[in-house]
Scaffold this active site. Structure first.
Site, PDB file in Angstrom:
ATOM      1  N   HIS A   1      83.943  -4.212  51.122  1.00 26.04           N
ATOM      2  CA  HIS A   1      83.954  -3.627  49.723  1.00 26.04           C
ATOM      3  C   HIS A   1      83.108  -2.203  49.909  1.00 26.04           C
ATOM      4  O   HIS A   1      83.500  -1.352  49.096  1.00 26.04           O
ATOM      5  CB  HIS A   1      83.208  -4.419  48.919  1.00 26.04           C
ATOM      6  CG  HIS A   1      83.279  -3.643  47.255  1.00 26.04           C
ATOM      7  ND1 HIS A   1      84.335  -3.477  46.647  1.00 26.04           N
ATOM      8  CD2 HIS A   1      82.255  -3.297  46.515  1.00 26.04           C
ATOM      9  CE1 HIS A   1      84.159  -2.895  45.511  1.00 26.04           C
ATOM     10  NE2 HIS A   1      82.729  -3.022  45.328  1.00 26.04           N
TER      11      HIS A   1
ATOM     12  N   SER B   1      85.168   0.498  42.654  1.00 26.60           N
ATOM     13  CA  SER B   1      84.789  -0.939  42.475  1.00 26.60           C
ATOM     14  C   SER B   1      85.117  -1.125  40.694  1.00 26.60           C
ATOM     15  O   SER B   1      86.050  -0.947  40.056  1.00 26.60           O
ATOM     16  CB  SER B   1      83.246  -1.146  42.726  1.00 26.60           C
ATOM     17  OG  SER B   1      82.832  -2.623  42.793  1.00 26.60           O
TER      18      SER B   1
ATOM     19  N   ASP C   1      88.051  -5.962  52.048  1.00 26.58           N
ATOM     20  CA  ASP C   1      87.209  -6.227  51.019  1.00 26.58           C
ATOM     21  C   ASP C   1      87.422  -7.585  50.752  1.00 26.58           C
ATOM     22  O   ASP C   1      88.533  -7.947  50.614  1.00 26.58           O
ATOM     23  CB  ASP C   1      87.806  -5.025  50.069  1.00 26.58           C
ATOM     24  CG  ASP C   1      86.629  -5.146  48.984  1.00 26.58           C
ATOM     25  OD1 ASP C   1      86.156  -6.224  48.399  1.00 26.58           O
ATOM     26  OD2 ASP C   1      86.527  -4.020  48.049  1.00 26.58           O
TER      27      ASP C   1
END
Lengths: 340, 340
Positions: A315, A130, A286
């Protein structure tokens, strides 16, 4: 509570956007031992609102990030509450006066730690989930001769416009609470705003299929959807400091490996400058880092491979250890990359 | 301002969840002329926060919904500010005491208008976008012998768990504003909450690809992303009444064609009972009504066909006239369905 991390003094740290963070601190934790040749270090930055303990699920004996083989450094992002942040910086740069921090700033600080403190000149790998992936891309673009491999997962080299908009929603929910008071909430945290932000995030973090398959109940063991929203999501954001969250959110929204003096906004050029062998790993479902953005990146990087998590975990395919099958897949790919 | 709609008096309308809306009103507008045989009526319900003028883009000479051929009835959803709503209902059911309204209630009210007021017994078509699609599915399941065709587009027969969570975020953002005051804001509307809600919605309404291709600028003509967020999104929600929005949001979250005495929660049974020839039309990139949910529905309906908008316009592939290519596609499919 014993402290399991160290603070590196960055000195008077000049930031990309103009402010100087005087006596800036970088909190970090290391695993394993730096080899005499100093050639076994892995940098593994943190993600949005995460701190170093939230990264440890990817480290372990027999795993790719094996502390018996590698010296693994987890630097905490500026603004995450352990490194210099709104919540721990003295006046006048405290609270909502904390300056804007870019991913470039973060990686320059990490580079200072790695080179000046540890004397490391080569990195076999930089990896992260991320916003950790955002910093990983920055490492590749800012220090192309130092970084041999990168594995950014569920992240991007530049915040997409849609991702920016998703974050606008998160920010608007948090700051709609009058208790936020432009960041001057003192000891009375904007609880309603933090809970609202958590609920906004909940729809984005996991995919439609995740919810359709009721994995919140069946895989994660929550007792109802509302229990998942309260216990997992609100429980996650409530203990965080709102100004810290907004500092990191700004960092995320303004993330762009080309937004600096090296590339002057030429995104393709910055991607093309990443010499590292790269495994770019988006999650199929995601919702804010869709594979299409990774495809573009890989197409413009000289030595990159696209590897997609075929997962319904959205995600959270990439972290933080939530989906065991995906962790295994990631670990195998990291081993493959490290052995190449 | 002249009023371009009529009010049908529903009388003392008993609601599914127990309250009675005394002197309930259904606002509607019609186009075209009801044939002597009363066999040319199309019902076309409104969508979340929309009112009848927001539906008119799909009606026109030469279009499928041609007022020269059909008698088109647009009933306004309860809670939308024109039909009985928190904003226009007298004490004691005013404002935040307005009762919970289901899609079942809405369609029962519409059925009363269509049958008792107009004397119609057959409907060649019911169609609608988004929550209009939810009501369309309800028409098919509640009155299977009356409805000959349905074309629900960018919507579902039951609110999915993920869709529910997305709406939790919208609701949390709106109500995080202290000015909301549990719905007793009187004349001082919760502006911050309405703006926050709009920003949350912005990431959901259009797809990642829409933003990636900058269609907010290139197709819709906004001058910047922020201009799009303020002028389009905040501008859309700011004039709306917060309690009205929350009433409709509850209707949406609790939408389920089987949640009534006909089907007792058996969703497959309710889908199976829809006799109408159905074109179920999701958008490929719709983030809250993904095609997978429509596939399930079509698989359990006896006479349904799945037709996907191959569009990057996300939820807005289906309305409200925003994407010309998709409007053309929809209109052609409606013609095909009406001629079959």
């Amino acid at each position: 509570m014993s402290v399991d991390y160290k603070l590196y003094d960055l000195g008077d740290f000049r930031l990309q956007r103009g402010a100087t963070l005087r006596g800036a601190k970088l909190a970090y934790k290391t695993f394993g031992t730096l080899s005499p040749a100093k050639d076994n270090a892995i940098v593994y930055p943190t993600w949005y609102s995460g701190q170093h303990p939230d990264n440890e699920w990817l480290i372990g004996k027999g795993m790719a990030l094996d502390p018996d083989k590698y010296f693994i450094v987890i630097p905490n992002m500026l603004g995450n509450g352990l490194s210099s942040s709104p919540s721990n910086t003295p006046e006048p740069y405290n609270a909502s006066r904390f300056p804007q921090i870019t991913a470039y700033d973060n990686v320059r600080a990490q580079h200072q730690l790695v080179t000046e403190h540890f004397g490391i000149t080569k990195l076999p790998l930089v990896t992260g989930w991320s916003m950790g992936a955002l910093q990983t891309f920055h490492w590749g673009a800012m220090y192309p001769d130092m970084v041999e491999r990168i594995a950014p997962f569920c992240g991007s080299a530049k915040c997409s416009r849609h991702n920016f908009v998703f974050l606008e929603g998160v920010k608007a929910a948090l700051t709609a609470d009058a208790a936020f008071n432009n960041g001057w909430y003192g000891d009375k945290k904007p609880e309603k705003g933090l809970r609202a932000m958590a609920r906004v995030y909940a729809g984005w973090g996991f995919s439609q299929a995740f919810y359709r398959q009721e994995l919140d109940l069946k895989a994660l063991g929550y007792s109802s959807l509302e229990d998942f929203l309260v216990a997992f999501w609100e429980g996650f954001f409530l203990p965080k400091d709102a100004n810290n969250l907004l500092t990191m959110l700004w960092t995320w929204q303004n993330g762009d490996i080309s937004d600096n003096e090296l590339y002057n906004g030429d995104f393709r050029k910055a991607l093309g400058a990443i010499k590292a062998k790269a495994y770019v790993m988006p999650g199929r479902t995601d919702l804010y880092f869709p594979p299409e953005d990774s495809e573009f990146e890989v197409a413009h990087m000289p030595n990159a491979k696209l590897i997609v998590f075929e997962s319904v975990w959205g995600h959270f395919a990439g972290g933080p250890g939530t989906s065991p099958v995906d962790v295994k897949f990631l670990d195998e790919k990291l081993k493959e990359l490290l052995n190449s």
